[in-house]
Design a protein around this motif. Structure first.
Motif, PDB file in Angstrom:
ATOM      1  N   ILE A  94       5.301  14.285  -0.538  1.00 31.88           N
ATOM      2  CA  ILE A  94       4.939  14.001   0.854  1.00 31.88           C
ATOM      3  C   ILE A  94       6.080  14.364   1.788  1.00 31.88           C
ATOM      4  O   ILE A  94       5.885  14.983   2.846  1.00 31.88           O
ATOM      5  CB  ILE A  94       4.572  12.511   1.010  1.00 31.88           C
ATOM      6  CG1 ILE A  94       3.321  12.163   0.196  1.00 31.88           C
ATOM      7  CG2 ILE A  94       4.386  12.154   2.479  1.00 31.88           C
ATOM      8  CD1 ILE A  94       2.064  12.835   0.658  1.00 31.88           C
ATOM      9  N   TYR A 106       3.373   6.489   2.332  1.00 29.98           N
ATOM     10  CA  TYR A 106       3.286   7.949   2.354  1.00 29.98           C
ATOM     11  C   TYR A 106       3.047   8.469   3.775  1.00 29.98           C
ATOM     12  O   TYR A 106       3.638   9.468   4.192  1.00 29.98           O
ATOM     13  CB  TYR A 106       2.161   8.433   1.437  1.00 29.98           C
ATOM     14  CG  TYR A 106       2.340   8.081  -0.020  1.00 29.98           C
ATOM     15  CD1 TYR A 106       3.613   7.867  -0.561  1.00 29.98           C
ATOM     16  CD2 TYR A 106       1.246   7.943  -0.867  1.00 29.98           C
ATOM     17  CE1 TYR A 106       3.774   7.545  -1.897  1.00 29.98           C
ATOM     18  CE2 TYR A 106       1.402   7.623  -2.214  1.00 29.98           C
ATOM     19  CZ  TYR A 106       2.663   7.420  -2.718  1.00 29.98           C
ATOM     20  OH  TYR A 106       2.819   7.099  -4.040  1.00 29.98           O
ATOM     21  N   ALA A 107       2.176   7.801   4.510  1.00 30.51           N
ATOM     22  CA  ALA A 107       1.878   8.231   5.886  1.00 30.51           C
ATOM     23  C   ALA A 107       3.113   8.121   6.775  1.00 30.51           C
ATOM     24  O   ALA A 107       3.420   9.031   7.560  1.00 30.51           O
ATOM     25  CB  ALA A 107       0.728   7.403   6.458  1.00 30.51           C
ATOM     26  N   SER A 151       0.838  -1.192   0.000  1.00 31.05           N
ATOM     27  CA  SER A 151       0.000   0.000   0.000  1.00 31.05           C
ATOM     28  C   SER A 151       0.875   1.245   0.000  1.00 31.05           C
ATOM     29  O   SER A 151       1.525   1.542   0.994  1.00 31.05           O
ATOM     30  CB  SER A 151      -0.909   0.008   1.233  1.00 31.05           C
ATOM     31  OG  SER A 151      -1.563   1.252   1.351  1.00 31.05           O
ATOM     32  N   PRO A 152       0.902   1.988  -1.113  1.00 32.09           N
ATOM     33  CA  PRO A 152       1.667   3.239  -1.094  1.00 32.09           C
ATOM     34  C   PRO A 152       1.149   4.219  -0.052  1.00 32.09           C
ATOM     35  O   PRO A 152       1.909   5.038   0.453  1.00 32.09           O
ATOM     36  CB  PRO A 152       1.483   3.785  -2.512  1.00 32.09           C
ATOM     37  CG  PRO A 152       1.096   2.612  -3.340  1.00 32.09           C
ATOM     38  CD  PRO A 152       0.315   1.717  -2.428  1.00 32.09           C
ATOM     39  N   ARG A 153      -0.128   4.142   0.272  1.00 33.09           N
ATOM     40  CA  ARG A 153      -0.675   5.070   1.254  1.00 33.09           C
ATOM     41  C   ARG A 153       0.001   4.900   2.614  1.00 33.09           C
ATOM     42  O   ARG A 153       0.279   5.885   3.308  1.00 33.09           O
ATOM     43  CB  ARG A 153      -2.184   4.857   1.392  1.00 33.09           C
ATOM     44  CG  ARG A 153      -2.972   5.242   0.137  1.00 33.09           C
ATOM     45  CD  ARG A 153      -4.460   5.011   0.337  1.00 33.09           C
ATOM     46  NE  ARG A 153      -5.217   5.343  -0.863  1.00 33.09           N
ATOM     47  CZ  ARG A 153      -6.523   5.189  -0.979  1.00 33.09           C
ATOM     48  NH1 ARG A 153      -7.234   4.724   0.049  1.00 33.09           N
ATOM     49  NH2 ARG A 153      -7.139   5.524  -2.114  1.00 33.09           N
ATOM     50  N   ALA A 154       0.251   3.640   3.009  1.00 32.50           N
ATOM     51  CA  ALA A 154       0.947   3.400   4.268  1.00 32.50           C
ATOM     52  C   ALA A 154       2.351   3.977   4.213  1.00 32.50           C
ATOM     53  O   ALA A 154       2.833   4.585   5.181  1.00 32.50           O
ATOM     54  CB  ALA A 154       0.991   1.902   4.560  1.00 32.50           C
ATOM     55  N   THR A 177       5.482  11.490  -6.036  1.00 38.43           N
ATOM     56  CA  THR A 177       4.508  11.688  -4.956  1.00 38.43           C
ATOM     57  C   THR A 177       5.169  11.554  -3.595  1.00 38.43           C
ATOM     58  O   THR A 177       4.881  12.321  -2.670  1.00 38.43           O
ATOM     59  CB  THR A 177       3.373  10.660  -5.080  1.00 38.43           C
ATOM     60  OG1 THR A 177       2.755  10.777  -6.366  1.00 38.43           O
ATOM     61  CG2 THR A 177       2.317  10.865  -3.998  1.00 38.43           C
ATOM     62  N   ALA A 212       6.787  -1.090  -2.695  1.00 38.09           N
ATOM     63  CA  ALA A 212       5.580  -0.375  -3.126  1.00 38.09           C
ATOM     64  C   ALA A 212       5.616  -0.014  -4.599  1.00 38.09           C
ATOM     65  O   ALA A 212       4.565   0.073  -5.242  1.00 38.09           O
ATOM     66  CB  ALA A 212       5.387   0.889  -2.283  1.00 38.09           C
ATOM     67  N   ARG A 244       4.227  -0.465 -10.445  1.00 41.49           N
ATOM     68  CA  ARG A 244       3.722   0.886 -10.609  1.00 41.49           C
ATOM     69  C   ARG A 244       4.750   1.726 -11.358  1.00 41.49           C
ATOM     70  O   ARG A 244       5.924   1.376 -11.420  1.00 41.49           O
ATOM     71  CB  ARG A 244       3.437   1.535  -9.248  1.00 41.49           C
ATOM     72  CG  ARG A 244       2.338   0.845  -8.461  1.00 41.49           C
ATOM     73  CD  ARG A 244       2.110   1.547  -7.127  1.00 41.49           C
ATOM     74  NE  ARG A 244       0.958   0.984  -6.444  1.00 41.49           N
ATOM     75  CZ  ARG A 244       1.030  -0.055  -5.615  1.00 41.49           C
ATOM     76  NH1 ARG A 244       2.189  -0.621  -5.365  1.00 41.49           N
ATOM     77  NH2 ARG A 244      -0.058  -0.526  -5.048  1.00 41.49           N
TER      78      ARG A 244
END
Length: 397
Positions: free
Chosen positions: A349, A222-223, A217-220, A345, A333, A337
Motif C-alpha cells: 500500500i 491501509y487507507a 481494522s487493517p483496512r482503516a 500488505t 492492527a 494476525r
C-alpha cells in the motif's frame, strides 16, 4: 523507551530492537542515497540525456510493492528472521550487479532485482511484530521510521561527498557492503517464536485499556497509510524547483537543507509524540494530516527563506505526528494476525501510494507548474482529515 536489558514478552531485548533499526538504516543508504544521482549515472550507460531517470527512479519501488505481500506470507510460514536475512542479502546482490552493470538493460535489471529481492522495511517490521506487542511494538516501529528518515537525510549527502573519488554508479557496488554487514549482524539475533493464533482485535493480557478501536481494522490503517504517503511524497520531486523559482539567489546546499528540514524533525520529536499519541493514534493521525495540509498549502504563497523554514518545520511536525500514529495503529492492527502478511500488505500500500504520488506530481507539474504537486498534497491531506473526523468523534464518545 525501556532501559537496555529489559525483555520484551518474547525475549527480544531493547538493544536488539536498536540493532534491527540500525541494520535497516545502513541497508537503506544505497536505496535512498543513489537514486537522486541517476541523471549522473545514466549517461555512462548510453542514455546521454538521462531520459530514463524518472522511470528508473520508481522501478525498485514498483517491484518492491509487487513482491512485499508474497515475502510477508513466506515469513509467516518459514520464519521472520530467515526472510529478513534474505531481504538484506538480496539488496547486497542487487547493489553489486547495479554497480558493475555496463549497459542500460543490465542496470535496469539490477534495479528490478533490488525491488524484488529487497523489502527490508516490511521484513524488519514483521520480525519486530513477531517478538513484541502493544506499546513496545509501536515504539519499535517508530524507531524504524526514524531510521528511514535519517537515511533519507544522510545518504544523499554521503553519496555526494564520495562522488569526487568514486562515481555514483560504482558506489552501488561499494555500498553493497552495508546490507551484507547488516545481514551478519542480524544473524546473531534470535528467531521470534510463533505465538498461538489470537482473535483479531483481541488485546494482549494487561493491555485492554490500551486497545484502540480504530486499529482493529487493517483496512482503516491501509487507507490512512496510502493517503499519508500520497499527500507527503507528492511534494518531494519538484520542491527544489519551486524553491529555485521563489528564491533565485539561494544556493543548492541551502535548498537541500530546506528539503531535509521536515525529516530532521522526526528524530527530535518522535519520543514525545509517541508518548502523547500511543493510546490515541487516530487523533494523532488526524492531527498530523491537518498540519500537513496547512503546511503544504502555505508553500503556494511562500516567498522568503523565513516563510519556507517555518512551513517546512510545520510540515515536519505533521509528518512526525502522522508517522508515529500510523506506527501505533499498525502495532494494534497486527495483534492476532500474521505480522509478515500484514506488514507485507502495508508495504505494498505504501509503495503504491508513492508510485501514484510520483505520477500525479509529474502530470500536475507539467500542466500547472512546480507548486501544483505540493498543493495537491495539501488537498489530499485535508480531505483525509475531514473524512476521518466523524469516526474520531464517534469513538471519542
Amino acid at each position: 523507551m525501556e532501559r537496555t536489558g529489559t525483555r520484551a514478552p518474547a525475549g527480544l531485548r531493547t538493544r536488539q530492537i536498536h540493532a534491527v533499526a540500525a541494520c535497516y538504516f545502513v541497508a537503506s543508504f544505497a536505496a535512498l542515497g543513489l537514486p537522486p544521482y541517476l541523471t549522473a549515472i545514466l549517461p555512462s550507460l548510453g542514455d546521454t540525456e538521462a531520459r530514463w531517470a524518472g522511470l528508473l527512479y520508481i522501478v525498485p519501488t514498483v517491484f518492491s510493492a509487487l513482491g512485499a505481500p508474497l515475502w510477508g506470507r513466506l515469513a509467516d510460514r518459514y520464519g521472520r528472521k530467515r526472510l529478513l536475512l534474505r531481504a538484506q542479502l538480496g539488496l547486497a546482490v542487487s547493489f553489486l550487479l547495479a554497480g558493475w552493470a555496463d549497459s542500460l538493460p543490465a542496470f535496469t535489471a539490477a534495479l528490478v532485482l533490488q525491488g524484488v529481492l529487497g523489502g527490508t522495511f516490511a521484513a524488519s517490521n514483521g520480525y519486530l511484530a513477531a517478538a513484541l506487542d502493544g506499546h513496545r511494538l509501536s515504539w519499535a516501529l517508530t524507531l524504524m521510521q526514524g531510521a528511514a528518515r535519517l537515511a533519507l537525510v544522510a545518504a544523499p549527502i554521503v553519496v555526494g561527498s564520495l562522488s569526487p573519488w568514486v562515481s555514483p554508479h560504482r558506489q552501488y557496488a561499494l555500498l553493497a557492503v552495508l546490507p551484507l554487514a547488516a545481514a551478519l549482524m542480524l544473524a546473531a539475533l534470535p528467531e521470534p517464536p510463533r505465538p498461538a493464533p489470537q482473535a483479531p482485535g483481541t488485546p494482549a493480557a494487561g493491555e485492554a485499556e490500551a486497545a484502540v478501536p480504530a486499529a482493529r481494522s487493517p483496512r482503516a490503517l491501509y487507507a490512512l497509510e496510502f493517503a499519508f504517503v500520497l499527500a507527503t511524497v507528492i511534494s518531494y520531486p519538484y520542491l527544489i524547483t519551486l524553491v529555485g523559482q521563489r528564491l533565485p539567489g539561494l544556493g543548492p546546499f541551502a535548498s537541500g537543507v530546506l528539503f531535509a528540514l521536515p525529516h530532521m524533525c522526526y528524530p527530535l520529536l518522535a519520543r514525545p509524540v509517541h508518548t502523547a499519541v500511543a493510546h490515541r493514534p487516530l487523533l494523532g493521525a488526524v492531527s498530523g494530516f491537518a498540519l500537513v495540509a496547512v503546511a503544504l498549502a502555505g508553500h503556494w504563497g511562500a516567498g522568503t527563506v523565513l516563510s519556507f523554514v517555518a512551513l517546512r518545520l510545520l510540515l515536519g511536525a505533521g509528518m512526525t505526528l502522522g508517522l508515529v500514529s500510523l506506527s501505533a495503529l499498525a502495532a494494534d492492527a497486527c495483534r492476532g494476525r500474521g505480522p509478515g502478511r500484514m506488514f507485507g500488505t502495508l508495504e505494498f500500500i505504501s509503495k503504491a501510494g508513492a508510485v501514484v504520488a510520483g505520477a500525479v506530481a509529474a502530470v500536475s507539474n507539467d500542466v500547472w507548474g512546480p507548486a501544483a504537486p505540493i498543493v495537491a498534497g495539501s488537498a489530499v491531506a485535508a480531505l483525509t482529515a475531514l473524512v476521518s473526523t466523524p469516526t474520531l468523534l464517534r469513538w471519542s464518545r
